[in-house]
Motif scaffolding. Structure first.
Motif, mmCIF file in Angstrom:
data_model
loop_
_atom_site.group_PDB
_atom_site.id
_atom_site.type_symbol
_atom_site.label_atom_id
_atom_site.label_comp_id
_atom_site.label_asym_id
_atom_site.label_seq_id
_atom_site.Cartn_x
_atom_site.Cartn_y
_atom_site.Cartn_z
ATOM 1 N N ASN A 151 57.456 68.442 36.211
ATOM 2 C CA ASN A 151 58.729 68.898 35.663
ATOM 3 C C ASN A 151 58.866 70.410 35.754
ATOM 4 O O ASN A 151 59.625 70.996 34.990
ATOM 5 C CB ASN A 151 58.863 68.452 34.197
ATOM 6 N N PHE A 152 58.131 71.016 36.628
ATOM 7 C CA PHE A 152 58.214 72.459 36.784
ATOM 8 C C PHE A 152 57.847 72.820 38.218
ATOM 9 O O PHE A 152 57.289 72.019 38.970
ATOM 10 C CB PHE A 152 57.271 73.169 35.804
ATOM 11 N N LEU A 153 58.167 74.045 38.588
ATOM 12 C CA LEU A 153 57.776 74.607 39.873
ATOM 13 C C LEU A 153 57.068 75.923 39.604
ATOM 14 O O LEU A 153 57.321 76.572 38.584
ATOM 15 C CB LEU A 153 59.005 74.866 40.751
ATOM 16 N N SER A 154 56.200 76.333 40.503
ATOM 17 C CA SER A 154 55.488 77.593 40.282
ATOM 18 C C SER A 154 55.302 78.339 41.598
ATOM 19 O O SER A 154 55.281 77.743 42.676
ATOM 20 C CB SER A 154 54.124 77.342 39.632
ATOM 21 N N LYS A 155 55.195 79.656 41.454
ATOM 22 C CA LYS A 155 54.968 80.525 42.606
ATOM 23 C C LYS A 155 54.170 81.736 42.127
ATOM 24 O O LYS A 155 54.543 82.390 41.156
ATOM 25 C CB LYS A 155 56.303 80.974 43.205
ATOM 26 N N GLU B 163 64.843 77.261 33.210
ATOM 27 C CA GLU B 163 64.352 78.549 32.706
ATOM 28 C C GLU B 163 63.170 79.024 33.553
ATOM 29 O O GLU B 163 62.292 78.245 33.910
ATOM 30 C CB GLU B 163 63.901 78.384 31.246
ATOM 31 N N TYR B 164 63.183 80.316 33.857
ATOM 32 C CA TYR B 164 62.083 80.940 34.586
ATOM 33 C C TYR B 164 61.304 81.840 33.644
ATOM 34 O O TYR B 164 61.895 82.641 32.903
ATOM 35 C CB TYR B 164 62.606 81.793 35.743
ATOM 36 N N ILE B 165 59.970 81.725 33.666
ATOM 37 C CA ILE B 165 59.146 82.631 32.870
ATOM 38 C C ILE B 165 57.928 83.062 33.701
ATOM 39 O O ILE B 165 57.556 82.417 34.676
ATOM 40 C CB ILE B 165 58.673 81.994 31.539
ATOM 41 N N LEU C 222 65.765 90.881 37.675
ATOM 42 C CA LEU C 222 66.752 90.129 38.449
ATOM 43 C C LEU C 222 67.289 88.916 37.698
ATOM 44 O O LEU C 222 68.501 88.679 37.660
ATOM 45 C CB LEU C 222 66.125 89.665 39.773
ATOM 46 N N VAL C 223 66.410 88.145 37.096
ATOM 47 C CA VAL C 223 66.767 86.805 36.614
ATOM 48 C C VAL C 223 67.681 86.778 35.389
ATOM 49 O O VAL C 223 68.626 85.974 35.354
ATOM 50 C CB VAL C 223 65.486 85.971 36.361
ATOM 51 N N GLU D 151 65.552 71.221 43.955
ATOM 52 C CA GLU D 151 65.382 71.652 45.345
ATOM 53 C C GLU D 151 65.858 73.088 45.535
ATOM 54 O O GLU D 151 65.250 73.873 46.272
ATOM 55 C CB GLU D 151 66.167 70.726 46.286
ATOM 56 N N ASN D 152 66.950 73.441 44.848
ATOM 57 C CA ASN D 152 67.493 74.793 44.962
ATOM 58 C C ASN D 152 66.590 75.815 44.280
ATOM 59 O O ASN D 152 66.456 76.958 44.741
ATOM 60 C CB ASN D 152 68.896 74.856 44.372
ATOM 61 N N ALA D 153 65.975 75.403 43.159
ATOM 62 C CA ALA D 153 65.052 76.296 42.459
ATOM 63 C C ALA D 153 63.844 76.624 43.334
ATOM 64 O O ALA D 153 63.364 77.766 43.364
ATOM 65 C CB ALA D 153 64.599 75.663 41.141
#
Length: 379
Positions: free
Chosen positions: A6-10, A25-27, A331-332, A342-344
């Motif tokens: 349920n999340f994405l990471s970079k 939400e981005y953290i 930025l965010v 997919e867009n995230a």
């Protein structure tokens, strides 16, 4: 057992940027914390993760369990994200029969008919687009109706209600209006946009650069100076980027010029002397609008650099690369980013490819020369 991601990471520098699907939400997380999320998503038990964490950090296992459970709750529990509901049921509200103002705006080959109930509604939209006005037209492609009823501002497009916003959320109405414009101009639905950035976008006709910074730092003034020196204004304040091409698309609003920039810009743009002045009390700023030099509102260009720009009186020019984490945190918060997973992922990949700069200046000529070097990959 959780097996759904349920999340994405970079990874960015020595941290990890994480996007949560349930809240869009981005953290920024420490790598250890991000690793816990990844292990939870693989179905590894809280007990097993806590045991390893306890040994690694030399903390009691019970404390590690509490930390993991709290993190798990944040990721996997749906967030109650209900917008403020309108008290009355406005599904059957009727569009007024008479509007005080009707404007026709031509953008590329499209004609937009926009009707405003009164001067109040007109003031929320028209100033940024007045340079696009044409004479009254019997034919038009899209029809917008904007009116206030019972302290809510309503937006209809082609006779269909889009939404209603109270006085505290006028900026959401303005954002929705702009989003609908770009959907029509570029023939892309909302889920085909990666995001919209509160920035200024300038181009050399081959690629674009985004200028960012707090209000008053000089984004729009710098953009006006650059467009007078061979560059093109792609967009100001509302900068859309698509999913398919990952490119910045043009947006036809005028450049907002604050009162304290007039002394610098009047010798270059004498038309500002007689242009209308708007006092936005809610934002505590007085602005005039400058017509952008963009002649092609179909245009879209790649963006490889972010420049956080700041005009500072008597400052030497300083241009340095900054960390991805610092850039991301600036930025965010002011951006609209697509909630689609997919867009995230595309946004995270695009951001990872960027070079980010901090540019502080007082000499306009030096700023223009430095931006030219960034465009030419000479820094």
């Amino acid at each position: 057992m959780k097996t759904q991601t349920n999340f994405l990471s970079k990874t960015a520098d020595d941290k990890t940027i994480v996007w949560f699907e349930n809240s869009n939400e981005y953290i920024i997380l420490e790598n250890t914390t991000a690793d816990i999320l990844k292990r939870l998503s693989k179905g590894i038990s809280v007990n097993e993760i806590a045991e390893a964490l306890s040994k690694k950090l030399s903390v009691p296992k019970e404390k590690a369990i509490d930390f993991i459970l709290d993190l798990e709750k944040r990721v996997y529990e749906p967030k109650n994200n209900k917008l403020e509901e309108i008290i009355n049921d406005y599904r059957d509200i009727e569009i007024p029969k008479v509007f005080e103002f009707t404007k026709y705006y031509k953008i590329n080959n499209l004609i937009f008919k926009v009707s405003f109930l009164s001067e109040k509604e007109l003031s929320l939209v028209h100033p940024k687009f007045s340079h696009l006005v044409i004479d009254n037209s019997d034919k038009f492609d899209v029809e917008f109706d904007v009116f206030i009823n019972n302290k809510f501002i309503f937006l209809f497009v082609d006779q269909k209600i889009i939404g209603a916003w109270n006085n505290k959320n006028i900026h959401y109405f303005q954002g929705k209006f702009s989003m609908l414009l770009i959907q029509k101009i570029h023939q892309k639905e909302e889920d085909e946009w990666m995001g919209v950035f509160h920035a200024s976008a300038v181009s050399n006709e081959k690629k674009s650069i985004l200028f960012l910074g707090d209000s008053g730092n000089g984004k729009s003034t710098s953009l006006a100076l650059l467009q007078a020196n061979g560059f093109t204004c792609l967009a100001d304040d509302f900068v859309p980027m698509d999913v398919e091409k990952r490119e910045v698309y043009s947006f036809p609003s005028a450049i907002s010029i604050k009162k304290n920039s007039l002394e610098t810009l009047l010798p270059i743009y004498p038309e500002l002397e007689t242009s209308a002045e708007y006092n936005f009390k809610r934002l505590n700023k007085i602005v005039r609008y400058l017509k952008p030099n963009n002649k092609n509102y179909f245009s879209h260009l790649p963006c490889n650099e972010l420049v956080f720009i700041k005009y500072e009186k008597n400052s030497d020019l300083i241009c340095t690369k900054i960390s991805k984490v610092d850039a991301f945190q600036q930025l965010v918060p002011d951006s609209w980013l697509s909630p689609k997973k997919e867009n995230a992922q595309i946004f995270l990949d695009w951001f990872d490819s960027l070079t980010c700069y901090q540019l502080t200046y007082s000499n306009n000529k030096e700023m223009i020369q430095t931006v030219s070097k960034i465009f030419n990959n000479e820094l």
